[in-house]
Write a protein that holds these residues in place. Structure first.
Motif, mmCIF file in Angstrom:
data_model
loop_
_atom_site.group_PDB
_atom_site.id
_atom_site.type_symbol
_atom_site.label_atom_id
_atom_site.label_comp_id
_atom_site.label_asym_id
_atom_site.label_seq_id
_atom_site.Cartn_x
_atom_site.Cartn_y
_atom_site.Cartn_z
ATOM 1 N N ASP A 85 25.869 24.707 8.168
ATOM 2 C CA ASP A 85 24.602 25.325 7.772
ATOM 3 C C ASP A 85 24.164 26.435 8.716
ATOM 4 N N ILE A 86 24.343 26.243 10.023
ATOM 5 C CA ILE A 86 23.862 27.247 10.982
ATOM 6 C C ILE A 86 24.704 28.519 10.969
ATOM 7 N N LEU A 87 25.822 28.496 10.242
ATOM 8 C CA LEU A 87 26.656 29.694 10.124
ATOM 9 C C LEU A 87 26.286 30.508 8.896
ATOM 10 N N SER A 88 25.225 30.110 8.201
ATOM 11 C CA SER A 88 24.801 30.819 6.989
ATOM 12 C C SER A 88 23.588 31.684 7.278
ATOM 13 N N THR A 89 23.470 32.777 6.536
ATOM 14 C CA THR A 89 22.266 33.613 6.663
ATOM 15 C C THR A 89 21.039 32.884 6.123
ATOM 16 N N ASP A 90 21.256 31.898 5.247
ATOM 17 C CA ASP A 90 20.141 31.112 4.709
ATOM 18 C C ASP A 90 19.385 30.407 5.832
ATOM 19 N N VAL A 91 20.118 29.924 6.836
ATOM 20 C CA VAL A 91 19.514 29.197 7.956
ATOM 21 C C VAL A 91 19.285 30.124 9.145
ATOM 22 N N ALA A 92 20.286 30.949 9.463
ATOM 23 C CA ALA A 92 20.222 31.786 10.667
ATOM 24 C C ALA A 92 19.485 33.095 10.443
ATOM 25 N N GLY A 93 19.333 33.513 9.180
ATOM 26 C CA GLY A 93 18.741 34.820 8.912
ATOM 27 C C GLY A 93 19.707 35.939 9.260
ATOM 28 N N GLY A 94 19.193 37.162 9.297
ATOM 29 C CA GLY A 94 20.029 38.294 9.663
ATOM 30 C C GLY A 94 20.865 38.809 8.506
ATOM 31 N N PHE A 95 21.786 39.730 8.837
ATOM 32 C CA PHE A 95 22.547 40.446 7.821
ATOM 33 C C PHE A 95 24.065 40.284 7.949
ATOM 34 N N THR A 96 24.523 39.484 8.897
ATOM 35 C CA THR A 96 25.956 39.402 9.144
ATOM 36 C C THR A 96 26.554 38.132 8.558
ATOM 37 N N GLY A 97 27.876 38.113 8.473
ATOM 38 C CA GLY A 97 28.602 36.902 8.151
ATOM 39 C C GLY A 97 29.077 36.245 9.431
ATOM 40 N N SER A 98 29.705 35.076 9.290
ATOM 41 C CA SER A 98 30.164 34.332 10.461
ATOM 42 C C SER A 98 31.423 34.956 11.057
ATOM 43 N N LEU A 99 31.569 34.737 12.353
ATOM 44 C CA LEU A 99 32.738 35.202 13.093
ATOM 45 C C LEU A 99 33.385 34.012 13.798
ATOM 46 N N ILE A 100 34.710 34.086 13.965
ATOM 47 C CA ILE A 100 35.451 33.095 14.744
ATOM 48 C C ILE A 100 35.881 33.787 16.026
ATOM 49 N N GLY A 101 35.488 33.223 17.178
ATOM 50 C CA GLY A 101 35.734 33.913 18.432
ATOM 51 C C GLY A 101 36.622 33.143 19.388
ATOM 52 N N LEU A 102 37.486 33.881 20.085
ATOM 53 C CA LEU A 102 38.255 33.353 21.206
ATOM 54 C C LEU A 102 37.417 33.675 22.439
ATOM 55 N N TYR A 103 36.825 32.653 23.015
ATOM 56 C CA TYR A 103 35.658 32.830 23.890
ATOM 57 C C TYR A 103 35.906 32.290 25.284
ATOM 58 N N SER A 104 35.342 32.987 26.264
ATOM 59 C CA SER A 104 35.419 32.548 27.649
ATOM 60 C C SER A 104 34.143 32.952 28.368
ATOM 61 N N THR A 105 33.739 32.167 29.355
ATOM 62 C CA THR A 105 32.523 32.493 30.101
ATOM 63 C C THR A 105 32.573 31.924 31.518
ATOM 64 N N LEU A 106 31.832 32.576 32.419
ATOM 65 C CA LEU A 106 31.597 32.055 33.767
ATOM 66 C C LEU A 106 30.191 31.478 33.890
ATOM 67 N N SER A 107 29.487 31.402 32.771
ATOM 68 C CA SER A 107 28.122 30.852 32.764
ATOM 69 C C SER A 107 28.014 29.686 31.796
ATOM 70 N N ASN A 108 28.996 28.791 31.842
ATOM 71 C CA ASN A 108 28.951 27.624 30.980
ATOM 72 C C ASN A 108 27.753 26.749 31.325
ATOM 73 N N ASP A 109 27.002 26.341 30.303
ATOM 74 C CA ASP A 109 25.875 25.431 30.520
ATOM 75 C C ASP A 109 26.032 24.133 29.729
ATOM 76 N N ILE A 110 27.241 23.885 29.225
ATOM 77 C CA ILE A 110 27.514 22.644 28.499
ATOM 78 C C ILE A 110 27.953 21.578 29.506
ATOM 79 N N VAL A 111 27.208 20.479 29.551
ATOM 80 C CA VAL A 111 27.504 19.400 30.492
ATOM 81 C C VAL A 111 28.098 18.222 29.719
ATOM 82 N N PRO A 112 29.374 17.874 29.967
ATOM 83 C CA PRO A 112 29.989 16.747 29.255
ATOM 84 C C PRO A 112 29.295 15.428 29.595
ATOM 85 N N ASN A 113 29.363 14.474 28.675
ATOM 86 C CA ASN A 113 28.847 13.126 28.949
ATOM 87 C C ASN A 113 29.821 12.375 29.842
#
Length: 572
Positions: free
Chosen positions: A544-572
């Motif tokens: 649902d959050i990948l739809s403009t119905d929920v997220a708004g805006g004018f774009t479609g969804s993208l699939i990304g190969l992603y990397s960051t040095l600012s990770n804020d996801i903390v595993p359980n």
């Protein structure tokens, strides 16, 4: 003199310290390489409607390729689309038959042309218009850049595949500019604008304005502006969002074609005619000439929101129209965005009409006479259910790989083992360039995967896949670290608020294979440590959050190969 020598020695020492610090910084970041990317579409509409030898599919460009504009020089057609804050901007395709399309690059491929560093995902480039001027053998691309203080702008070139000029800012407000070259060599610009101050009658009341254009100065002529349409076809009906205008000339008459009704369920295309390029423009009595708004909401193989069109004449005098429309998924949501469709246009009467543009649209069209469908072959863009494999080792990556808000070259390098990503300090939620290499989502049912070679050294490092609608709506599925252990994590971000869906401690001895499977409106995030046997993380989650119905805006969804040095996801 002595002081100069001391300063020189100090500068040398400081340079060495800076270089050593940089080396330490680089060495403290884990190497990460993506390779063996695969994307496969499996939509039922294509399985249930196989092509015959004399057929092709529309949309011709699946996924987020909205607001198409088209032109022709000789036997060559060129088509462009809106790109918002994607970088590079304004993808450009070419074709000789209107069926088989090949991407030849992007119009705006340099930071000097595209100022979207701080733009939201739906800012940036809106509604580009491409037109060829036979009088000076030059192509023009005119658009609105909602970012960086640019506004309305134009670039030009002699060869669309060999680079475009720097940006020329244009001195008028509003959006959706288009350029028209008359038979006498004169040029005009039309665009959407607000009505004169104090005359707005209702929310969505807009006008179409025209300017004379100076081809020598590449600028509108001050004081030449004139309103040629007020509100739309019938002001008494309070039409909304008259926009996306284009002017054409046929049999000595001038035709103004516009979108009307807003880019949603009431979207349509309407036509006006005049004896002069400056009007008055009289609307056709049979408007609209293209729409899908009159049909049952639960119709089969639904196409909707049709509008924002542009026409092109073939060398033999026939006409075709490209336009945007959407294909909602099983739950009625719009996940892969507004796409580029095509239909033949009947202009045997006074006004043009899209053939079968006023009945529920079908997924297949008849091939033009003498044309062979080469979808996905010989470098032509694929459509239907296709598989796209990319080892990510080619020095010149495929044009469909894009970045967000800045050049991909700022964070990637290609090697014989795949694409190496040098992560930014920003993460996927930032209104800033992010270190992610994106591919458009082009199907409702799909499977995508990539091999990732990565062992994070700190908890701030993460690499993996993102399913991205915007900076505030996305999924992140990747590898990070907690204490001395490696974890695979899945996070959902909605309205900017993030929630951990799942995490598992894993043993990383070699590359990991990450996989996303989309079916109907659900996503499954899977991983494999041996490249064969997959384990799911987090169960089936909603798209649902990948739809403009929920997220708004004018774009479609993208699939990304992603990397960051600012990770804020903390595993359980």
């Amino acid at each position: 003199m002595k002081q100069n020598i001391i300063n020189t020695l100090l500068n040398k020492r400081n340079s060495k310290l800076i270089f050593a610090t940089a080396l330490l910084s680089i060495n403290s970041i884990a190497a990460q390489t993506f390779t063996d990317f695969s994307y496969r579409g499996n939509d039922k509409i294509y399985a249930n409607n196989p092509l015959k030898e004399n057929e092709f599919y529309s949309p011709i460009l699946q996924g987020c390729y909205p607001d198409p504009s088209i032109t022709r020089k000789g036997d060559d057609y060129y088509l462009v689309n809106s790109s918002f804050s994607m970088f590079p901007g304004v993808p450009i395709f070419t074709s000789k038959d209107l069926v088989n399309w090949k991407q030849v690059g992007h119009v705006l491929d340099r930071p000097s042309q595209l100022k979207v560093e701080k733009g939201g995902v739906s800012q940036g480039i809106y509604a580009p218009d491409i037109k060829y001027n036979k009088f000076n053998d030059t192509f023009y691309m005119i658009t609105t850049q909602i970012a960086g203080g640019v506004g309305n702008m134009v670039v030009k070139t002699k060869d669309p595949a060999k680079g475009w000029s720097e940006v020329q800012k244009l001195n008028f407000d509003g959006i959706d500019p288009a350029i028209f070259f008359d038979d006498d060599g004169k040029a005009y610009i039309v665009h959407n604008d607000a009505p004169p101050q104090g005359t707005e009658l209702y929310n969505g009341h807009r006008v179409i304005k025209m300017w004379d254009y100076d081809l020598e100065k590449d600028q509108v002529i001050a004081g030449s502006d004139k309103i040629i349409v007020n509100g739309g076809v019938d002001l008494s009906q309070k039409p909304i969002w008259i926009e996306g205008p284009h002017i054409y000339k046929k049999n000595g008459k001038y035709f103004l074609m516009c979108a009307e009704g807003g880019t949603g369920g009431n979207h349509s295309e309407v036509i006006f005619m005049s004896d002069s390029p400056k009007g008055p423009f009289i609307p056709a009595k049979n408007n609209p000439i293209l729409t899908q708004r009159y049909f049952p909401k639960d119709r089969k193989d639904k196409v909707d929101w049709a509008g924002h069109a542009d026409l092109v004449e073939t060398p033999d005098g026939k006409y075709f129209g490209v336009f945007l429309a959407i294909r909602p998924n099983e739950k009625g949501r719009v996940n892969h965005g507004r796409e580029t469709f095509i239909l033949p246009v009947d202009w045997s009467g006074k006004y043009p009409v899209f053939e079968n543009g006023l009945v529920p649209m079908k997924p297949k069209l008849k091939l033009p006479e003498g044309v062979k469908n080469q979808t996905g072959q010989n470098g032509f863009f694929p459509n239907g259910n296709f598989t796209y494999n990319d080892k990510l080792t080619d020095k010149n990556l495929d044009y469909r790989w894009i970045a967000m808000r800045g050049p991909r070259e700022n964070f990637i390098s290609t090697t014989k083992n795949g694409v190496k990503v040098t992560p930014f300090e920003t993460n996927i939620k930032a209104l800033a360039p992010v270190s992610a290499l994106f591919h458009r989502l082009q199907h409702e049912d799909f499977e995508t995967s990539v091999m990732l070679d990565f062992k994070p050294k700190t908890e701030k490092e993460l690499a993996g896949i993102t399913c991205y609608q915007s900076e505030k709506f996305n999924y992140v599925f990747g590898i990070t670290k907690k204490d001395k252990d490696f974890y695979i994590v899945l996070e959902r971000t909605e309205k900017g608020a993030s929630k951990l869906i799942g995490s598992e401690k894993i043993s990383l001895s070699k590359s990991i294979k990450l996989q996303v499977v989309g079916e109907k409106d659900d996503l499954n995030f899977n991983y494999s440590l041996d490249g064969k046997n997959f384990k799911n993380l987090g169960g089936a989650v909603s798209g649902d959050i990948l739809s403009t119905d929920v997220a708004g805006g004018f774009t479609g969804s993208l699939i990304g190969l992603y990397s960051t040095l600012s990770n804020d996801i903390v595993p359980n």
